[in-house]
Write a protein that holds these residues in place. Structure first.
Motif, short mmCIF file in Angstrom:
data_model
loop_
_atom_site.label_atom_id
_atom_site.label_comp_id
_atom_site.label_asym_id
_atom_site.label_seq_id
_atom_site.Cartn_x
_atom_site.Cartn_y
_atom_site.Cartn_z
N GLU A 179 38.88 40.81 52.62
CA GLU A 179 37.88 41.30 51.69
C GLU A 179 38.37 41.17 50.26
O GLU A 179 39.56 41.32 49.97
N ALA A 180 37.44 40.86 49.37
CA ALA A 180 37.76 40.76 47.95
C ALA A 180 36.57 41.27 47.16
O ALA A 180 35.50 40.67 47.19
N TYR A 181 36.75 42.37 46.48
CA TYR A 181 35.69 42.92 45.64
C TYR A 181 36.32 43.46 44.36
O TYR A 181 37.26 44.25 44.40
N GLN A 182 35.83 42.97 43.24
CA GLN A 182 36.36 43.38 41.94
C GLN A 182 37.86 43.10 41.85
O GLN A 182 38.63 43.92 41.31
N VAL A 183 38.29 41.96 42.35
CA VAL A 183 39.72 41.63 42.31
C VAL A 183 40.05 40.86 41.03
O VAL A 183 39.18 40.23 40.42
N SER A 184 41.30 40.88 40.65
CA SER A 184 41.77 40.12 39.51
C SER A 184 42.15 38.71 39.95
O SER A 184 42.26 38.43 41.14
N GLU A 185 42.37 37.84 38.98
CA GLU A 185 42.83 36.49 39.32
C GLU A 185 44.18 36.54 40.03
O GLU A 185 44.44 35.75 40.94
N ALA A 186 45.04 37.47 39.64
CA ALA A 186 46.35 37.59 40.27
C ALA A 186 46.24 38.03 41.73
O ALA A 186 47.10 37.69 42.56
N GLU A 187 45.19 38.77 42.06
CA GLU A 187 45.01 39.26 43.43
C GLU A 187 44.18 38.32 44.29
O GLU A 187 44.19 38.42 45.52
N ALA A 188 43.44 37.40 43.66
CA ALA A 188 42.41 36.63 44.35
C ALA A 188 42.95 35.82 45.52
O ALA A 188 42.34 35.78 46.60
N TRP A 226 36.97 25.46 36.58
CA TRP A 226 37.33 26.81 36.99
C TRP A 226 38.24 26.72 38.20
O TRP A 226 37.89 26.12 39.21
N SER A 227 39.43 27.32 38.13
CA SER A 227 40.38 27.30 39.24
C SER A 227 39.90 28.19 40.38
O SER A 227 39.00 29.03 40.20
N VAL A 228 40.52 28.04 41.53
CA VAL A 228 40.14 28.86 42.68
C VAL A 228 40.34 30.35 42.39
O VAL A 228 39.44 31.16 42.67
N PRO A 229 41.48 30.79 41.82
CA PRO A 229 41.60 32.22 41.51
C PRO A 229 40.53 32.71 40.53
O PRO A 229 40.01 33.82 40.68
N GLU A 230 40.19 31.89 39.55
CA GLU A 230 39.15 32.28 38.59
C GLU A 230 37.80 32.41 39.28
O GLU A 230 37.03 33.35 39.00
N ILE A 231 37.49 31.48 40.17
CA ILE A 231 36.21 31.52 40.89
C ILE A 231 36.12 32.78 41.75
O ILE A 231 35.12 33.51 41.71
N ILE A 232 37.17 33.04 42.53
CA ILE A 232 37.13 34.20 43.43
C ILE A 232 37.04 35.50 42.64
O ILE A 232 36.24 36.39 42.98
N ALA A 233 37.83 35.62 41.58
CA ALA A 233 37.80 36.84 40.79
C ALA A 233 36.41 37.06 40.18
O ALA A 233 35.88 38.18 40.19
N HIS A 234 35.81 35.98 39.66
CA HIS A 234 34.49 36.12 39.05
C HIS A 234 33.43 36.42 40.09
O HIS A 234 32.59 37.32 39.91
N LEU A 235 33.43 35.69 41.21
CA LEU A 235 32.42 35.89 42.25
C LEU A 235 32.52 37.30 42.84
O LEU A 235 31.50 37.90 43.21
N SER A 236 33.74 37.83 42.90
CA SER A 236 33.94 39.16 43.50
C SER A 236 33.41 40.28 42.61
O SER A 236 33.37 41.44 43.04
#
Length: 232
Positions: free
Chosen positions: A90-99, A176-186
């Motif tokens: 699960e990923a919700y409201q995560v940071s790029e470092a956590e993504a 947009w890198s994968v961490p950036e995408i996941i952090a933003h989408l979350s």
């Protein structure tokens, strides 16, 4: 307990390289205009303020190796080769470092697009659903676990049509890198295991016709292949 009125198909399973189990697909998110050269060839500019998305139904998924019907309702269906991220936590409201902690693995995908219907929707400022979300529109190769693939870097991404290379780029070219995408989408969705993210396509998209054989490859991943058959 309330009984269902009828049964619906189970979630589709994507094969996993070297594993007898399959990855059940819950949702499919797709990133738009994530390679500058592709945005330019479509007459658009990259929105560098934030990534943007469209979605596909899980039942638009089609597994590598299939022969599919040319999509109904279009005279201009295009191929779009993509690096696909499979979520494993699960990923919700995560940071790029956590993504990246929420990523399970990666695969090769092809996003089919009814370009004429997408274009008509754009002109009228309407959603892209008819152009993007339809049967067999999200083609997937087998998945590879994140640890086996390693770090995302300058791996080559290419797509060939009948043996001719049409798309050729590097993952490092993503806006947009994968961490950036996941952090933003979350920020907007509770991402969870079973969610796939198609991370965008590079330049070289083009039409497919019945009889075409498509092969998409990314260094370190099993390829994705599909044959376009006669019309639906």
């Amino acid at each position: 307990m309330t009984e269902p009125l009828f049964d619906i198909p189970a979630p589709p399973l994507v094969p996993i390289e070297g594993d007898a189990r399959g990855y059940p697909v819950r949702r499919i998110f797709c990133v738009g205009r994530n390679y500058a050269a592709h945005a330019a060839e479509m007459g658009n500019e990259v929105d560098r303020e934030a990534p943007f998305y469209f979605t596909k139904s899980a039942h638009a998924l089609c597994l590598s190796g299939a022969t599919i019907a040319y999509p109904a309702g279009t005279e201009d269906c295009h191929h779009e080769m993509e690096f696909v991220v499979a979520m494993g936590a699960e990923a919700y409201q995560v940071s790029e470092a956590e993504a990246m902690d929420a990523v399970w693995g990666y695969g090769c995908g092809i996003d089919l697009t009814r370009r004429d219907l997408q274009g008509a929707a754009k002109e009228k400022r309407r959603p892209w659903d008819l152009g993007k979300d339809f049967e067999d529109a999200a083609i997937m190769g087998a998945l590879t676990p994140k640890a086996r693939f390693g770090e995302i870097g300058a791996q080559a991404l290419r797509l060939s049509v009948d043996g001719r290379v049409a798309q050729d780029a590097r993952l490092s070219e993503m806006v947009w890198s994968v961490p950036e995408i996941i952090a933003h989408l979350s920020r907007f969705y509770h991402l969870a295991p079973g969610d796939l993210i198609y991370t965008g396509t590079p330049a070289g998209v083009g039409p497919v016709v019945p009889g075409n054989r498509l092969k998409g490859e990314i260094d370190g991943l099993p390829p994705v292949e599909v044959t376009i058959g006669a019309g639906a």
